[in-house]
Design an enzyme around this catalytic site. Structure first.
Site, PDB file in Angstrom:
ATOM      1  N   THR A   1       0.859  -1.190   0.000  1.00 30.95           N
ATOM      2  CA  THR A   1       0.000   0.000   0.000  1.00 30.95           C
ATOM      3  C   THR A   1       0.892   1.236   0.000  1.00 30.95           C
ATOM      4  OG1 THR A   1      -1.686  -1.188   1.249  1.00 30.95           O
ATOM      5  CG2 THR A   1      -1.890   1.209   1.139  1.00 30.95           C
TER       6      THR A   1
ATOM      7  N   LYS B   1      -7.239   1.980  -3.448  1.00 28.78           N
ATOM      8  CA  LYS B   1      -6.852   1.449  -2.127  1.00 28.78           C
ATOM      9  C   LYS B   1      -6.873   2.554  -1.057  1.00 28.78           C
ATOM     10  CE  LYS B   1      -4.962  -1.292   0.969  1.00 28.78           C
ATOM     11  NZ  LYS B   1      -5.794  -2.167   1.770  1.00 28.78           N
TER      12      LYS B   1
ATOM     13  N   LYS C   1       0.012   5.078   8.641  1.00 22.78           N
ATOM     14  CA  LYS C   1       0.721   5.372   7.376  1.00 22.78           C
ATOM     15  C   LYS C   1      -0.277   5.590   6.238  1.00 22.78           C
ATOM     16  CE  LYS C   1       1.710   1.870   4.995  1.00 22.78           C
ATOM     17  NZ  LYS C   1       1.214   1.033   3.913  1.00 22.78           N
TER      18      LYS C   1
HETATM   19  N1  LIG Z   1      -1.785  -6.691   7.322  1.00 22.28           N
HETATM   20  C1  LIG Z   1      -2.858  -6.349   6.607  1.00 22.28           C
HETATM   21  O1  LIG Z   1      -3.995  -6.642   6.991  1.00 22.28           O
HETATM   22  C2  LIG Z   1      -2.727  -5.591   5.293  1.00 22.28           C
HETATM   23  C3  LIG Z   1      -3.815  -5.624   4.420  1.00 22.28           C
HETATM   24  C4  LIG Z   1      -3.722  -4.968   3.204  1.00 22.28           C
HETATM   25  C5  LIG Z   1      -2.583  -4.272   2.869  1.00 22.28           C
HETATM   26  N2  LIG Z   1      -1.535  -4.225   3.755  1.00 22.28           N
HETATM   27  C6  LIG Z   1      -0.332  -3.492   3.324  1.00 22.28           C
HETATM   28  O2  LIG Z   1       0.600  -4.470   2.863  1.00 22.28           O
HETATM   29  C7  LIG Z   1       1.928  -4.060   3.165  1.00 22.28           C
HETATM   30  C8  LIG Z   1       2.608  -5.129   4.046  1.00 22.28           C
HETATM   31  O3  LIG Z   1       1.815  -5.235   5.225  1.00 22.28           O
HETATM   32  P1  LIG Z   1       2.082  -6.361   6.339  1.00 22.28           P
HETATM   33  O4  LIG Z   1       0.890  -6.337   7.207  1.00 22.28           O
HETATM   34  O5  LIG Z   1       2.516  -7.630   5.693  1.00 22.28           O
HETATM   35  O6  LIG Z   1       3.265  -5.673   7.120  1.00 22.28           O
HETATM   36  P2  LIG Z   1       4.494  -6.317   7.938  1.00 22.28           P
HETATM   37  O7  LIG Z   1       4.101  -7.621   8.520  1.00 22.28           O
HETATM   38  O8  LIG Z   1       4.967  -5.240   8.832  1.00 22.28           O
HETATM   39  O9  LIG Z   1       5.577  -6.610   6.780  1.00 22.28           O
HETATM   40  C9  LIG Z   1       6.311  -5.579   6.200  1.00 22.28           C
HETATM   41  C10 LIG Z   1       7.312  -6.147   5.231  1.00 22.28           C
HETATM   42  O10 LIG Z   1       8.224  -5.096   4.815  1.00 22.28           O
HETATM   43  C11 LIG Z   1       9.573  -5.489   5.162  1.00 22.28           C
HETATM   44  N3  LIG Z   1      10.346  -4.303   5.544  1.00 22.28           N
HETATM   45  C12 LIG Z   1      10.004  -3.311   6.397  1.00 22.28           C
HETATM   46  N4  LIG Z   1      10.998  -2.393   6.497  1.00 22.28           N
HETATM   47  C13 LIG Z   1      12.002  -2.832   5.681  1.00 22.28           C
HETATM   48  C14 LIG Z   1      13.281  -2.333   5.344  1.00 22.28           C
HETATM   49  N5  LIG Z   1      13.737  -1.169   5.859  1.00 22.28           N
HETATM   50  N6  LIG Z   1      14.038  -3.050   4.482  1.00 22.28           N
HETATM   51  C15 LIG Z   1      13.590  -4.207   3.941  1.00 22.28           C
HETATM   52  N7  LIG Z   1      12.378  -4.738   4.214  1.00 22.28           N
HETATM   53  C16 LIG Z   1      11.585  -4.055   5.077  1.00 22.28           C
HETATM   54  C17 LIG Z   1       9.400  -6.418   6.330  1.00 22.28           C
HETATM   55  O11 LIG Z   1      10.583  -7.175   6.533  1.00 22.28           O
HETATM   56  P3  LIG Z   1      10.824  -7.878   7.984  1.00 22.28           P
HETATM   57  O12 LIG Z   1       9.983  -9.116   7.964  1.00 22.28           O
HETATM   58  O13 LIG Z   1      12.281  -8.141   8.006  1.00 22.28           O
HETATM   59  O14 LIG Z   1      10.382  -6.884   9.025  1.00 22.28           O
HETATM   60  C18 LIG Z   1       8.216  -7.234   5.853  1.00 22.28           C
HETATM   61  O15 LIG Z   1       8.588  -8.141   4.852  1.00 22.28           O
HETATM   62  C19 LIG Z   1       1.811  -2.685   3.826  1.00 22.28           C
HETATM   63  O16 LIG Z   1       1.956  -1.695   2.847  1.00 22.28           O
HETATM   64  C20 LIG Z   1       0.387  -2.691   4.386  1.00 22.28           C
HETATM   65  O17 LIG Z   1      -0.109  -1.396   4.526  1.00 22.28           O
HETATM   66  C21 LIG Z   1      -1.569  -4.902   4.940  1.00 22.28           C
END
Ligand SMILES: NC(=O)c1ccc[n+]([C@@H]2O[C@H](COP(=O)([O-])OP(=O)(O)OC[C@H]3O[C@@H](n4cnc5c(N)ncnc54)[C@H](OP(=O)(O)O)[C@@H]3O)[C@@H](O)[C@H]2O)c1
Length: 292
Positions: free
Chosen positions: A95, A170, A238
């Protein structure tokens, strides 16, 4: 098609898992090692850098946290875009905001790489079950070519328009989600203060025609006082920041979304960033019951 997947957090690990279940040839990379090992155990090839991950791929998926992180991994020193095969397609499911998406598409095009934005609606459980809704901003031919891969991870693919329209849509979806959660939390807290039973409120309100259906599982979290993360509150904050940016760019005031943004900012500053965004109920509850 050979695929690569970068970003194996809550969502990415489950989405990549569904590609593997459907026998897609998949190489994966993540900053922390644990999910890489887990998916390697299920048949993925582990890569030790984003560049190594994409080298042989026809299609590259990213599911990363913020525009800054996507930018760094794609275009920073050793950014993966310059290591992609000419003509390959990058599908960003993170996102991010539409302006970022347009810039990413422009930069990739210069290098002979195709680009599509395909953020998702749906959280941890739909990601696990392959029931996400993809909001795609893409050339029709690119979407037609890769739709079958998205269908391994989702139950519905919406073609919102050309590149950046997926992220635009989105923004609207998450603005509604954030505000609906806040309205629900505040309303339940008022009902409790006014003497109604919490149980009655949590059972009844999610099923009213005026209430968003996603509040039913969130009411369960409130009932259990268990805010184990599905959608991290920090990413909701965010997203509201990105909504605010889109509003500024389009000269369209968003009074409610900006107010919501500051309330989620307060909750994040309060240490709730890595809890589920429904923990906004806990935050508001403390504010109402223990005023400054
Ligand atoms: N969770 C939901 O319900 C949901 C639903 C729809 C959309 N989204 C969107 O989808 C995206 C991912 O969400 P998520 O819930 O999966 O979040 P998350 O669990 O926090 O995962 C974030 C990902 O980004 C990586 N990352 C963060 N900082 C980094 C850096 N500096 N360098 C390299 N990799 C980095 C993390 O690596 P590490 O594992 O090493 O931390 C992980 O793979 C976001 O944009 C969120 O807004 C989430």
């Amino acid at each position: 098609m050979k695929a690569a997947f970068i970003g194996l957090g809550i969502m990415g690990k489950r989405m990549a898992g569904n590609l593997l279940k459907n026998n897609v040839s998949l190489t994966v990379f993540n900053r922390s090692q644990e999910p890489v090992d887990e998916l390697a155990g299920r048949g993925a090839t582990a890569a030790d850098s984003p560049a190594a991950c994409v080298r042989n791929a026809d299609v590259v998926f990213t599911m990363l946290s913020t525009p800054d992180v996507v930018d760094e991994l794609a275009f920073g020193t050793e950014g993966f875009v310059s290591h992609m095969q000419s003509g390959a397609l990058w599908i960003d499911c993170s996102t991010v905001d539409p302006a970022f998406t347009r810039l990413a598409a422009k930069k990739t095009k210069k290098g002979g790489i195709r680009f599509m934005d395909a953020p998702v609606a749906g959280s941890k459980a739909p990601a696990e079950n392959g029931e996400l809704v993809f909001l795609a901003g893409a050339d029709k031919e690119d979407l037609d070519e890769t739709k079958y891969l998205l269908e391994f991870m989702g139950k519905k693919i919406i073609h919102a328009g050309p590149v950046s329209m997926g992220t635009t849509l989105k923004m609207l979806v998450n603005s509604l989600l954030a505000q609906s959660m806040l309205a629900f939390a505040e309303t339940v807290l008022l009902g409790e203060k006014a003497g109604l039973s919490r149980e009655l409120l949590l059972n009844l309100l999610p099923n009213m025609p005026v209430t968003a259906p996603f509040t039913a599982p969130k009411a369960e979290k409130i009932r259990q006082n268990d805010y184990q993360v599905e959608f991290p509150l920090e990413w909701m904050h965010k997203d509201l920041h990105l909504v605010s940016k889109v509003a500024w760019e389009n000269d369209a005031p968003q009074y409610m979304a900006n107010l919501a943004k500051e309330i989620y900012a307060g909750a994040k500053a309060h240490g709730l960033g890595r809890e589920d965004f429904s923990a906004i109920y806990k935050y508001l509850g403390e504010k109402i019951n223990k005023p400054f």
